[in-house]
Design a protein around this motif. Structure first.
Motif, PDB file in Angstrom:
ATOM      1  N   ASP A 164       4.621  -8.900   0.633  1.00  0.00           N
ATOM      2  CA  ASP A 164       3.215  -9.231   0.882  1.00  0.00           C
ATOM      3  C   ASP A 164       2.409  -7.939   0.996  1.00  0.00           C
ATOM      4  O   ASP A 164       2.494  -7.243   1.990  1.00  0.00           O
ATOM      5  CB  ASP A 164       3.118 -10.056   2.168  1.00  0.00           C
ATOM      6  CG  ASP A 164       1.675 -10.376   2.521  1.00  0.00           C
ATOM      7  OD1 ASP A 164       0.818 -10.347   1.614  1.00  0.00           O
ATOM      8  OD2 ASP A 164       1.406 -10.630   3.707  1.00  0.00           O
ATOM      9  N   ILE A 165       1.662  -7.638  -0.049  1.00  0.00           N
ATOM     10  CA  ILE A 165       0.859  -6.416  -0.050  1.00  0.00           C
ATOM     11  C   ILE A 165      -0.604  -6.805  -0.098  1.00  0.00           C
ATOM     12  O   ILE A 165      -1.027  -7.545  -0.986  1.00  0.00           O
ATOM     13  CB  ILE A 165       1.218  -5.536  -1.269  1.00  0.00           C
ATOM     14  CG1 ILE A 165       2.661  -5.054  -1.147  1.00  0.00           C
ATOM     15  CG2 ILE A 165       0.270  -4.350  -1.387  1.00  0.00           C
ATOM     16  CD1 ILE A 165       3.236  -4.587  -2.442  1.00  0.00           C
ATOM     17  N   ARG A 166      -1.353  -6.333   0.887  1.00  0.00           N
ATOM     18  CA  ARG A 166      -2.782  -6.637   0.881  1.00  0.00           C
ATOM     19  C   ARG A 166      -3.531  -5.557   0.111  1.00  0.00           C
ATOM     20  O   ARG A 166      -3.347  -4.380   0.364  1.00  0.00           O
ATOM     21  CB  ARG A 166      -3.310  -6.710   2.307  1.00  0.00           C
ATOM     22  CG  ARG A 166      -2.766  -7.907   3.023  1.00  0.00           C
ATOM     23  CD  ARG A 166      -3.543  -8.176   4.274  1.00  0.00           C
ATOM     24  NE  ARG A 166      -2.652  -8.821   5.232  1.00  0.00           N
ATOM     25  CZ  ARG A 166      -2.938  -8.987   6.502  1.00  0.00           C
ATOM     26  NH1 ARG A 166      -4.077  -8.534   6.994  1.00  0.00           N
ATOM     27  NH2 ARG A 166      -2.088  -9.591   7.300  1.00  0.00           N
ATOM     28  N   ARG A 167      -4.361  -6.002  -0.800  1.00  0.00           N
ATOM     29  CA  ARG A 167      -5.126  -5.065  -1.613  1.00  0.00           C
ATOM     30  C   ARG A 167      -6.563  -4.999  -1.113  1.00  0.00           C
ATOM     31  O   ARG A 167      -7.137  -6.021  -0.742  1.00  0.00           O
ATOM     32  CB  ARG A 167      -5.126  -5.508  -3.075  1.00  0.00           C
ATOM     33  CG  ARG A 167      -3.728  -5.597  -3.659  1.00  0.00           C
ATOM     34  CD  ARG A 167      -3.768  -6.115  -5.083  1.00  0.00           C
ATOM     35  NE  ARG A 167      -2.400  -6.170  -5.626  1.00  0.00           N
ATOM     36  CZ  ARG A 167      -2.095  -5.955  -6.896  1.00  0.00           C
ATOM     37  NH1 ARG A 167      -3.049  -5.694  -7.775  1.00  0.00           N
ATOM     38  NH2 ARG A 167      -0.850  -6.015  -7.298  1.00  0.00           N
ATOM     39  N   THR A 217       3.030  -5.048   7.820  1.00  0.00           N
ATOM     40  CA  THR A 217       1.978  -5.248   6.815  1.00  0.00           C
ATOM     41  C   THR A 217       1.743  -3.964   6.030  1.00  0.00           C
ATOM     42  O   THR A 217       1.639  -2.889   6.611  1.00  0.00           O
ATOM     43  CB  THR A 217       0.650  -5.641   7.504  1.00  0.00           C
ATOM     44  OG1 THR A 217       0.914  -6.723   8.400  1.00  0.00           O
ATOM     45  CG2 THR A 217      -0.395  -6.072   6.488  1.00  0.00           C
ATOM     46  N   VAL A 218       1.651  -4.100   4.706  1.00  0.00           N
ATOM     47  CA  VAL A 218       1.324  -2.961   3.848  1.00  0.00           C
ATOM     48  C   VAL A 218      -0.033  -3.229   3.193  1.00  0.00           C
ATOM     49  O   VAL A 218      -0.265  -4.312   2.642  1.00  0.00           O
ATOM     50  CB  VAL A 218       2.400  -2.744   2.762  1.00  0.00           C
ATOM     51  CG1 VAL A 218       1.945  -1.673   1.767  1.00  0.00           C
ATOM     52  CG2 VAL A 218       3.731  -2.352   3.384  1.00  0.00           C
ATOM     53  N   ILE A 219      -0.914  -2.246   3.292  1.00  0.00           N
ATOM     54  CA  ILE A 219      -2.248  -2.399   2.703  1.00  0.00           C
ATOM     55  C   ILE A 219      -2.490  -1.238   1.749  1.00  0.00           C
ATOM     56  O   ILE A 219      -2.190  -0.090   2.075  1.00  0.00           O
ATOM     57  CB  ILE A 219      -3.323  -2.393   3.804  1.00  0.00           C
ATOM     58  CG1 ILE A 219      -3.073  -3.579   4.754  1.00  0.00           C
ATOM     59  CG2 ILE A 219      -4.732  -2.483   3.217  1.00  0.00           C
ATOM     60  CD1 ILE A 219      -3.703  -3.388   6.096  1.00  0.00           C
ATOM     61  N   VAL A 220      -3.012  -1.555   0.568  1.00  0.00           N
ATOM     62  CA  VAL A 220      -3.310  -0.491  -0.395  1.00  0.00           C
ATOM     63  C   VAL A 220      -4.800  -0.547  -0.749  1.00  0.00           C
ATOM     64  O   VAL A 220      -5.221  -1.366  -1.559  1.00  0.00           O
ATOM     65  CB  VAL A 220      -2.451  -0.630  -1.671  1.00  0.00           C
ATOM     66  CG1 VAL A 220      -2.710   0.576  -2.585  1.00  0.00           C
ATOM     67  CG2 VAL A 220      -0.971  -0.725  -1.328  1.00  0.00           C
ATOM     68  N   SER A 224      -8.461  -3.118 -10.429  1.00  0.00           N
ATOM     69  CA  SER A 224      -7.184  -3.611 -10.938  1.00  0.00           C
ATOM     70  C   SER A 224      -5.989  -3.322 -10.029  1.00  0.00           C
ATOM     71  O   SER A 224      -4.884  -3.752 -10.341  1.00  0.00           O
ATOM     72  CB  SER A 224      -6.949  -3.025 -12.334  1.00  0.00           C
ATOM     73  OG  SER A 224      -7.353  -1.672 -12.388  1.00  0.00           O
ATOM     74  N   GLY A 225      -6.189  -2.634  -8.918  1.00  0.00           N
ATOM     75  CA  GLY A 225      -5.079  -2.395  -7.999  1.00  0.00           C
ATOM     76  C   GLY A 225      -3.965  -1.589  -8.642  1.00  0.00           C
ATOM     77  O   GLY A 225      -2.796  -1.965  -8.615  1.00  0.00           O
ATOM     78  N   GLN A 226      -4.336  -0.454  -9.213  1.00  0.00           N
ATOM     79  CA  GLN A 226      -3.378   0.310 -10.021  1.00  0.00           C
ATOM     80  C   GLN A 226      -2.237   0.873  -9.171  1.00  0.00           C
ATOM     81  O   GLN A 226      -1.080   0.870  -9.604  1.00  0.00           O
ATOM     82  CB  GLN A 226      -4.118   1.412 -10.788  1.00  0.00           C
ATOM     83  CG  GLN A 226      -5.116   0.814 -11.775  1.00  0.00           C
ATOM     84  CD  GLN A 226      -5.857   1.856 -12.608  1.00  0.00           C
ATOM     85  OE1 GLN A 226      -5.452   2.991 -12.734  1.00  0.00           O
ATOM     86  NE2 GLN A 226      -6.971   1.435 -13.179  1.00  0.00           N
ATOM     87  N   VAL A 227      -2.550   1.356  -7.966  1.00  0.00           N
ATOM     88  CA  VAL A 227      -1.488   1.857  -7.089  1.00  0.00           C
ATOM     89  C   VAL A 227      -0.808   0.676  -6.376  1.00  0.00           C
ATOM     90  O   VAL A 227       0.406   0.679  -6.188  1.00  0.00           O
ATOM     91  CB  VAL A 227      -2.034   2.913  -6.104  1.00  0.00           C
ATOM     92  CG1 VAL A 227      -1.054   3.173  -4.965  1.00  0.00           C
ATOM     93  CG2 VAL A 227      -2.307   4.215  -6.863  1.00  0.00           C
ATOM     94  N   ALA A 228      -1.587  -0.341  -6.017  1.00  0.00           N
ATOM     95  CA  ALA A 228      -0.994  -1.523  -5.387  1.00  0.00           C
ATOM     96  C   ALA A 228       0.088  -2.122  -6.286  1.00  0.00           C
ATOM     97  O   ALA A 228       1.138  -2.570  -5.809  1.00  0.00           O
ATOM     98  CB  ALA A 228      -2.073  -2.566  -5.093  1.00  0.00           C
ATOM     99  N   GLY A 229      -0.148  -2.125  -7.590  1.00  0.00           N
ATOM    100  CA  GLY A 229       0.847  -2.639  -8.537  1.00  0.00           C
ATOM    101  C   GLY A 229       2.138  -1.843  -8.484  1.00  0.00           C
ATOM    102  O   GLY A 229       3.239  -2.409  -8.553  1.00  0.00           O
ATOM    103  N   GLU A 230       2.015  -0.538  -8.338  1.00  0.00           N
ATOM    104  CA  GLU A 230       3.206   0.314  -8.222  1.00  0.00           C
ATOM    105  C   GLU A 230       3.939   0.053  -6.917  1.00  0.00           C
ATOM    106  O   GLU A 230       5.165   0.006  -6.878  1.00  0.00           O
ATOM    107  CB  GLU A 230       2.796   1.798  -8.298  1.00  0.00           C
ATOM    108  CG  GLU A 230       2.491   2.259  -9.699  1.00  0.00           C
ATOM    109  CD  GLU A 230       3.677   2.102 -10.634  1.00  0.00           C
ATOM    110  OE1 GLU A 230       4.683   2.790 -10.433  1.00  0.00           O
ATOM    111  OE2 GLU A 230       3.588   1.272 -11.557  1.00  0.00           O
TER     112      GLU A 230
END
Lengths: 375, 176
Positions: A353-356, A328-331, A337-343
């Motif tokens: 599957d990235i959890r924000r 699992t990856v969580i940002v 807006s999840g600016q780093v999650a988008g990257e």
């Protein structure tokens, strides 16, 4: 006797880092939550034989910084959201003219003037893309007072070495927090100065790079007379409309960063080696994430943290390598807006599957908010 | 008096202008003098006077990872608004010191009220209320040594202000 340990604020540590790195010119327009940097510089610059200028606005501030740098000084300014927006056009000039400079952007909650005393991490994309025209800069993000000092020294080193603007972008919480800190002795931390030309002044070409991708930079007022323009220019700095020249210039501005990518990208990991859950964090979010990861370990879940100290260029390789090993990856980040999650999504692919975890009410993100996303 | 702990989490709450952030800094500096790790943070609004203002201090022998207070040991409330926000924590064992000059008296365990503002004012300087309160709090809960706080005050102030602040610290200690 050990060295003196003091209780030091993040903004103060960044100022001390700038002075340690050799900065002797500050021009700025005070704005919360970065004002302590201007305040401190107004006192300390005079003591170290430097210059402090309070300007009429942020446009003039960055313009003065660029001018001072071209005259040979290590120069910087500090601001926050609204002021950082105003600086973008001239920052583009610094990119195009390859002018070393450091901008500290203490991130506060927006949009616009927003909540001036409250923290956010909403400028991540602006750090990278705030200027028009296919350009690239370096951005660093400290999470502790010691990192505020160290990353400001690093920012000057990278700016000087690669002739470009480097942005240090703590959130308000890191800039305003105080921690125990001891100032390194002179010489203990490496300080890099820009390469200067050594040949004949009449042969000097300010935009002809050495093998390292960077051209030596002379100082205005010296025997080297040269031209810097925001418009497309040739190796001599004068206007040039040749397509081949344009392609060479644009590529060179990017390549000098790409060539030294491993030196520029700084990350830290905490208990990430055997992790099933990886939290990718930066700035104050790192601290909440580390606390959340420790709590998860207590509950039998193997969690670790990857801290992105360099935000730009993005740590693609480090993210991919660690994320590949976990379930699992969580940002967590202090923006909507999840600016780093988008990257991270870009790096890991659209199917990953990235959890924000997004916190955007102007309050500090907590370990509990992060834990709620997991268990 | 509370027994000595490895870690202390402290909240200083009131309104802008009461010197709470400075009190947090001085408390943190006293802990640094004792060789401990400290994180001090604050939360305030856009007004330089008024509005809820908070300073948080964490003192620990170990590394302090998360920077905010999560389980306070001791809280100072210098206004009714601040006391209202935290009073319920007294039942959970949090020591709450509050100012009876500006907040309504409350009965109950762990709630300690003194007219800090009035005492500081009677001493000759209402602005010393932050140091006076710190004196009382550190006398009751051994977060830092009173002597460390006095050392910080001596370093920060001089002349009549120094005298006043040392007097306020001592007066606070004597309240307990």
């Amino acid at each position: 006797m050990g060295r003196e340990v003091r209780l030091v604020q993040g903004n103060q540590a960044m100022t001390e880092g700038a002075i340690y790195a050799g900065a002797r010119f500050y021009a700025g327009y005070p704005i919360t939550p970065s004002s302590e940097i201007a305040e401190e510089c107004s006192k300390v610059m005079l003591k170290v034989g430097g210059v402090y200028m309070q300007m009429e606005d942020e446009i003039a501030s960055i313009a003065a910084v660029i001018g001072a740098s071209l005259a040979g000084a290590k120069a910087f300014t500090a601001t926050s959201g609204p002021g950082f927006s105003l600086m973008q056009e001239n920052l583009g000039l610094a990119v195009m003219g390859e002018v070393p400079c450091v901008v500290i952007n203490v991130q506060r909650r927006g949009p616009s003037t927003g909540l001036s005393t409250k923290p956010a991490q909403g400028d991540i994309m602006q750090l990278r893309w705030g200027r028009h025209g296919d350009q690239s800069v370096i951005a660093l993000c400290p999470a502790t007072v010691s990192e505020c000092f160290a990353m400001t020294v690093t920012a000057f080193n990278l700016a000087e070495k690669f002739r470009l603007p480097v942005i240090v972008a703590p959130d308000e919480i890191v800039a305003h927090m105080r921690e125990a800190f001891s100032l390194p002795e002179p010489g203990e931390v490496e300080v890099i100065d820009r390469k200067k030309p050594s040949g004949s002044p009449k042969d000097y070409k300010p935009f002809v790079a050495d093998a390292d991708g960077v051209a030596p930079l002379a100082a205005y007022g010296s025997e080297y007379v040269f031209h810097v323009s925001s418009s497309m220019h040739g190796p001599d700095g004068y206007s040039n409309n040749d397509p081949a020249n344009a392609a060479w210039r644009v590529a060179q501005l990017h390549r000098k960063i790409e060539m030294h990518r491993d030196e520029i990208v700084i990350t830290r990991s905490f208990a990430a080696e055997d992790a099933d859950v990886l939290l990718i964090a930066f700035g104050a979010t790192t601290r909440a994430s580390r606390a959340a990861a420790l709590e998860l370990r207590k509950r039998g879940i193997k969690a670790g943290v990857l801290q992105l100290i360099t935000l730009w260029p993005f740590a693609d390789r480090e993210v991919a390598t660690l994320a590949d090993k976990v379930k699992t990856v969580i940002v967590p980040e202090m923006n909507y807006s999840g600016q780093v999650a988008g990257e991270v999504q870009r790096v890991l692919g659209s199917g990953a599957d990235i959890r924000r975890v997004n916190s955007y009410n102007g309050e500090v993100i907590t370990p509990q908010e992060i834990l709620r996303a997991i268990v | 008096m509370m027994g000595k702990k490895e870690r202390y989490e402290i909240i200083l709450a009131g309104s802008g202008g009461q010197g709470l952030v400075l009190a947090g800094i001085m408390l943190g500096e006293a802990a640094v003098l004792e060789g401990r790790n400290v994180v001090q943070t604050q939360s305030y609004g856009i007004a330089s006077r008024g509005g809820l203002s908070l300073a948080e201090v964490i003192i620990d022998w170990a590394e302090i990872i998360y920077q905010q207070v999560q389980e306070p040991d001791i809280i100072l409330a210098l206004t009714e608004e601040a006391l209202e926000k935290y009073a319920a924590l007294a039942e959970k064992g949090v020591h709450i010191f509050y100012d009876t000059t500006l907040a309504k008296r409350r009965a109950g365990a762990n709630l300690t009220g003194y007219p800090f503002t009035k005492i500081a004012s009677d001493l000759g300087n209402v602005a010393a209320v932050n140091i006076l309160s710190l004196g009382a709090m550190t006398a009751a809960v051994p977060m830092v040594k009173t002597e460390s706080l006095a050392g910080v005050i001596r370093k920060r102030f001089q002349g009549k202000v120094l005298e006043m602040n040392l007097k306020a610290l001592q007066k606070g200690v004597e309240l307990i």
